[in-house]
Design a protein around this motif. Structure first.
Motif, PDB file in Angstrom:
ATOM      1  N   ASN A   1      -0.700   9.815   6.311  1.00  0.00           N
ATOM      2  CA  ASN A   1      -1.163  11.183   6.605  1.00  0.00           C
ATOM      3  C   ASN A   1      -2.662  11.266   6.816  1.00  0.00           C
ATOM      4  OD1 ASN A   1       1.333  12.479   6.554  1.00  0.00           O
ATOM      5  ND2 ASN A   1       1.372  12.276   4.329  1.00  0.00           N
TER       6      ASN A   1
ATOM      7  N   ASN B   1      11.631   0.780   1.851  1.00  0.00           N
ATOM      8  CA  ASN B   1      10.509   1.734   1.886  1.00  0.00           C
ATOM      9  C   ASN B   1       9.652   1.601   3.145  1.00  0.00           C
ATOM     10  OD1 ASN B   1       8.198   3.396   0.622  1.00  0.00           O
ATOM     11  ND2 ASN B   1       7.249   1.399   0.985  1.00  0.00           N
TER      12      ASN B   1
ATOM     13  N   ARG C   1       0.846  -1.205   0.000  1.00  0.00           N
ATOM     14  CA  ARG C   1       0.000   0.000   0.000  1.00  0.00           C
ATOM     15  C   ARG C   1       0.881   1.256   0.000  1.00  0.00           C
ATOM     16  NH1 ARG C   1      -0.911   1.712   5.329  1.00  0.00           N
ATOM     17  NH2 ARG C   1       0.149   0.373   6.822  1.00  0.00           N
TER      18      ARG C   1
ATOM     19  N   THR D   1      -1.035   9.361   1.476  1.00  0.00           N
ATOM     20  CA  THR D   1      -1.159   7.933   1.804  1.00  0.00           C
ATOM     21  C   THR D   1      -1.781   7.818   3.192  1.00  0.00           C
ATOM     22  OG1 THR D   1       0.934   7.743   3.003  1.00  0.00           O
ATOM     23  CG2 THR D   1       1.052   7.428   0.610  1.00  0.00           C
TER      24      THR D   1
ATOM     25  N   SER E   1      -0.525  -6.179   5.592  1.00  0.00           N
ATOM     26  CA  SER E   1      -1.525  -5.944   4.533  1.00  0.00           C
ATOM     27  C   SER E   1      -1.602  -7.090   3.525  1.00  0.00           C
ATOM     28  CB  SER E   1      -1.212  -4.631   3.818  1.00  0.00           C
ATOM     29  OG  SER E   1      -1.237  -3.574   4.726  1.00  0.00           O
TER      30      SER E   1
ATOM     31  N   ILE F   1       3.038  13.157   1.229  1.00  0.00           N
ATOM     32  CA  ILE F   1       2.470  12.340   0.156  1.00  0.00           C
ATOM     33  C   ILE F   1       1.116  11.802   0.633  1.00  0.00           C
ATOM     34  CG2 ILE F   1       2.878  10.345  -1.380  1.00  0.00           C
ATOM     35  CD1 ILE F   1       5.043  12.591  -1.620  1.00  0.00           C
TER      36      ILE F   1
ATOM     37  N   ASP G   1       8.305  -9.372   8.324  1.00  0.00           N
ATOM     38  CA  ASP G   1       8.330  -8.198   9.193  1.00  0.00           C
ATOM     39  C   ASP G   1       9.752  -7.624   9.134  1.00  0.00           C
ATOM     40  OD1 ASP G   1       8.569  -6.457  11.326  1.00  0.00           O
ATOM     41  OD2 ASP G   1       7.455  -7.719  12.723  1.00  0.00           O
TER      42      ASP G   1
ATOM     43  N   ASN H   1       3.739  -6.883   5.328  1.00  0.00           N
ATOM     44  CA  ASN H   1       3.694  -7.505   6.660  1.00  0.00           C
ATOM     45  C   ASN H   1       2.247  -7.736   7.068  1.00  0.00           C
ATOM     46  OD1 ASN H   1       4.626  -8.544   9.104  1.00  0.00           O
ATOM     47  ND2 ASN H   1       4.520  -6.545  10.097  1.00  0.00           N
TER      48      ASN H   1
ATOM     49  N   TYR I   1      11.008  10.126  14.626  1.00  0.00           N
ATOM     50  CA  TYR I   1      10.896   9.874  13.183  1.00  0.00           C
ATOM     51  C   TYR I   1      12.031  10.597  12.448  1.00  0.00           C
ATOM     52  CZ  TYR I   1       8.656   9.730   8.526  1.00  0.00           C
ATOM     53  OH  TYR I   1       8.381   9.524   7.196  1.00  0.00           O
TER      54      TYR I   1
ATOM     55  N   ILE J   1       3.124   4.433  -0.729  1.00  0.00           N
ATOM     56  CA  ILE J   1       4.207   4.751  -1.674  1.00  0.00           C
ATOM     57  C   ILE J   1       4.790   3.473  -2.288  1.00  0.00           C
ATOM     58  CG2 ILE J   1       6.551   5.702  -1.804  1.00  0.00           C
ATOM     59  CD1 ILE J   1       5.673   7.822   0.273  1.00  0.00           C
TER      60      ILE J   1
HETATM   61  P1  NAP Z   1       1.882   3.910   4.752  1.00  0.00           P
HETATM   62  O1  NAP Z   1       0.837   4.130   3.740  1.00  0.00           O
HETATM   63  O2  NAP Z   1       1.570   4.076   6.203  1.00  0.00           O
HETATM   64  O3  NAP Z   1       2.529   2.461   4.504  1.00  0.00           O
HETATM   65  C1  NAP Z   1       3.536   1.992   5.343  1.00  0.00           C
HETATM   66  C2  NAP Z   1       4.125   0.745   4.712  1.00  0.00           C
HETATM   67  O4  NAP Z   1       5.192   0.281   5.547  1.00  0.00           O
HETATM   68  C3  NAP Z   1       3.095  -0.374   4.598  1.00  0.00           C
HETATM   69  O5  NAP Z   1       3.233  -0.987   3.337  1.00  0.00           O
HETATM   70  C4  NAP Z   1       3.487  -1.323   5.718  1.00  0.00           C
HETATM   71  O6  NAP Z   1       3.257  -2.693   5.408  1.00  0.00           O
HETATM   72  C5  NAP Z   1       4.991  -1.091   5.768  1.00  0.00           C
HETATM   73  N1  NAP Z   1       5.514  -1.494   7.079  1.00  0.00           N
HETATM   74  C6  NAP Z   1       5.402  -0.852   8.275  1.00  0.00           C
HETATM   75  N2  NAP Z   1       5.966  -1.591   9.241  1.00  0.00           N
HETATM   76  C7  NAP Z   1       6.436  -2.728   8.655  1.00  0.00           C
HETATM   77  C8  NAP Z   1       7.091  -3.889   9.123  1.00  0.00           C
HETATM   78  N3  NAP Z   1       7.403  -4.040  10.417  1.00  0.00           N
HETATM   79  N4  NAP Z   1       7.443  -4.849   8.224  1.00  0.00           N
HETATM   80  C9  NAP Z   1       7.139  -4.712   6.910  1.00  0.00           C
HETATM   81  N5  NAP Z   1       6.483  -3.648   6.400  1.00  0.00           N
HETATM   82  C10 NAP Z   1       6.138  -2.672   7.265  1.00  0.00           C
HETATM   83  O7  NAP Z   1       3.106   4.878   4.511  1.00  0.00           O
HETATM   84  P2  NAP Z   1       3.714   5.476   3.154  1.00  0.00           P
HETATM   85  O8  NAP Z   1       3.326   6.887   3.102  1.00  0.00           O
HETATM   86  O9  NAP Z   1       3.467   4.596   2.008  1.00  0.00           O
HETATM   87  O10 NAP Z   1       5.273   5.442   3.570  1.00  0.00           O
HETATM   88  C11 NAP Z   1       6.241   4.675   2.892  1.00  0.00           C
HETATM   89  C12 NAP Z   1       7.607   5.228   3.246  1.00  0.00           C
HETATM   90  O11 NAP Z   1       7.712   6.587   2.832  1.00  0.00           O
HETATM   91  C13 NAP Z   1       7.873   5.235   4.757  1.00  0.00           C
HETATM   92  O12 NAP Z   1       9.221   4.893   5.001  1.00  0.00           O
HETATM   93  C14 NAP Z   1       7.621   6.685   5.139  1.00  0.00           C
HETATM   94  O13 NAP Z   1       8.315   7.062   6.312  1.00  0.00           O
HETATM   95  C15 NAP Z   1       8.126   7.399   3.908  1.00  0.00           C
HETATM   96  N6  NAP Z   1       7.595   8.746   3.757  1.00  0.00           N
HETATM   97  C16 NAP Z   1       6.245   8.965   3.658  1.00  0.00           C
HETATM   98  C17 NAP Z   1       5.781  10.266   3.525  1.00  0.00           C
HETATM   99  C18 NAP Z   1       4.319  10.585   3.407  1.00  0.00           C
HETATM  100  O14 NAP Z   1       3.966  11.771   3.490  1.00  0.00           O
HETATM  101  N7  NAP Z   1       3.427   9.619   3.205  1.00  0.00           N
HETATM  102  C19 NAP Z   1       6.683  11.331   3.482  1.00  0.00           C
HETATM  103  C20 NAP Z   1       8.046  11.070   3.600  1.00  0.00           C
HETATM  104  C21 NAP Z   1       8.491   9.776   3.734  1.00  0.00           C
HETATM  105  P3  NAP Z   1       1.994  -3.552   5.976  1.00  0.00           P
HETATM  106  O15 NAP Z   1       0.798  -2.661   5.845  1.00  0.00           O
HETATM  107  O16 NAP Z   1       1.951  -4.745   5.095  1.00  0.00           O
HETATM  108  O17 NAP Z   1       2.312  -3.917   7.407  1.00  0.00           O
END
Ligand code: NAP
Length: 240
Positions: A188, A85, A12, A185, A37, A183, A58, A35, A150, A14
């Protein structure tokens, strides 16, 4: 020869955006890690088809990471691209951050990249080829109020990537950082409409980002051959 790409947290947000964009290239084989999802991962696999595999692990668990990477290397003989990621975020005043919050944040966002990189690196060095992309954040560059743990984890990823880029460059392994701005997702989903409006107004390009904005950047870094140790920050101009 097809490129084998591992993306963590790919069911899911990014990560899924990266799978959707990169899987258009039929010369790529993508292993989409998830993990919790599972349902989303199965749907993604069904929708994309042949050139992706989904794998549950995980990222905070060293043994599960090693098993996943050994599985990929046994099956395909190599990993060309590792994209770290998977991540979590949490908004809390510094005074309220517990030791457990701190450890969770560092383990999921930073130690996980240590585990995956350790597990792939012998194969990449042996092949004299590799590309590692670590997904950090603008908060790792400039610090985010109420996101100290963070920001520390994401800044740690930047330091780790730059040091690795120097150490691994002679083995033809590139290590870069993508540091997104806000972003759209689940990460946020707690932000109020007013906060999103404020972010848009403070962003020169007047919008928040989409997963595809990050996926395009990652795609470029995979194909490029002379960029290493760099922070690329798709953030709409929010941080300049
Ligand atoms: P998200 O929608 O909350 O998704 C988080 C992802 O991380 C999910 O696919 C989740 O997998 C995975 N994850 C979390 N803990 C895990 C674990 N223990 N083992 C395996 N997978 C794990 O967040 P996102 O916005 O896509 O973020 C992706 C990356 O971009 C992150 O590193 C985040 O810090 C970074 N980022 C995001 C933003 C933003 O504004 N969204 C901005 C800057 C950086 P499951 O659901 O399968 O557990």
């Amino acid at each position: 020869m097809k490129k084998v790409i591992l993306i963590t947290g790919a069911a899911r947000g990014i990560g899924r955006g990266m799978v959707e964009e990169l899987s258009k290239n039929r010369e790529y084989i993508i292993i989409a890690n998830y993990n919790k999802s599972e349902e989303e991962a199965i749907k993604l696999k069904k929708r994309i088809g042949e050139n992706i595999e989904i794998y549950k692990a995980d990222v905070t668990n060293k043994i599960e990471i090693e098993d996943m990477i050994n599985y990929i290397i046994d099956k395909y003989g190599k990993i060309d691209v590792l994209i770290n990621n998977a991540g979590i975020s949490q908004i809390k005043m510094f005074n309220d951050i517990t030791e457990q919050d701190w450890n969770n944040m560092i383990t999921t966002n930073l130690t996980s990249a240590f585990f995956t990189t350790k597990a792939v690196i012998s194969n990449m060095i042996h092949n004299k080829n590799g590309c590692i992309i670590n997904i950090s954040s603008i908060w790792g560059m400039v610090g985010g109020s109420c996101e100290v743990h963070y920001s520390a984890a994401k800044a740690g990823l930047i330091g780790m990537s730059k040091a690795l880029a120097k150490e691994l460059g002679p083995s033809n392994i590139r290590v870069n950082i993508v540091a997104p701005g806000d972003i759209d997702t689940d990460m946020n989903k707690e932000l109020s409409v007013e906060s999103i409006q404020e972010i848009k107004e403070g962003t020169p390009l007047r919008r928040i980002g989409k997963p595809i904005d990050i996926a395009r950047c990652v795609k470029w870094l995979i194909e490029d051959e002379f960029t290493t140790g760099q922070v690329v920050s798709p953030n709409g101009g929010w941080v300049i």
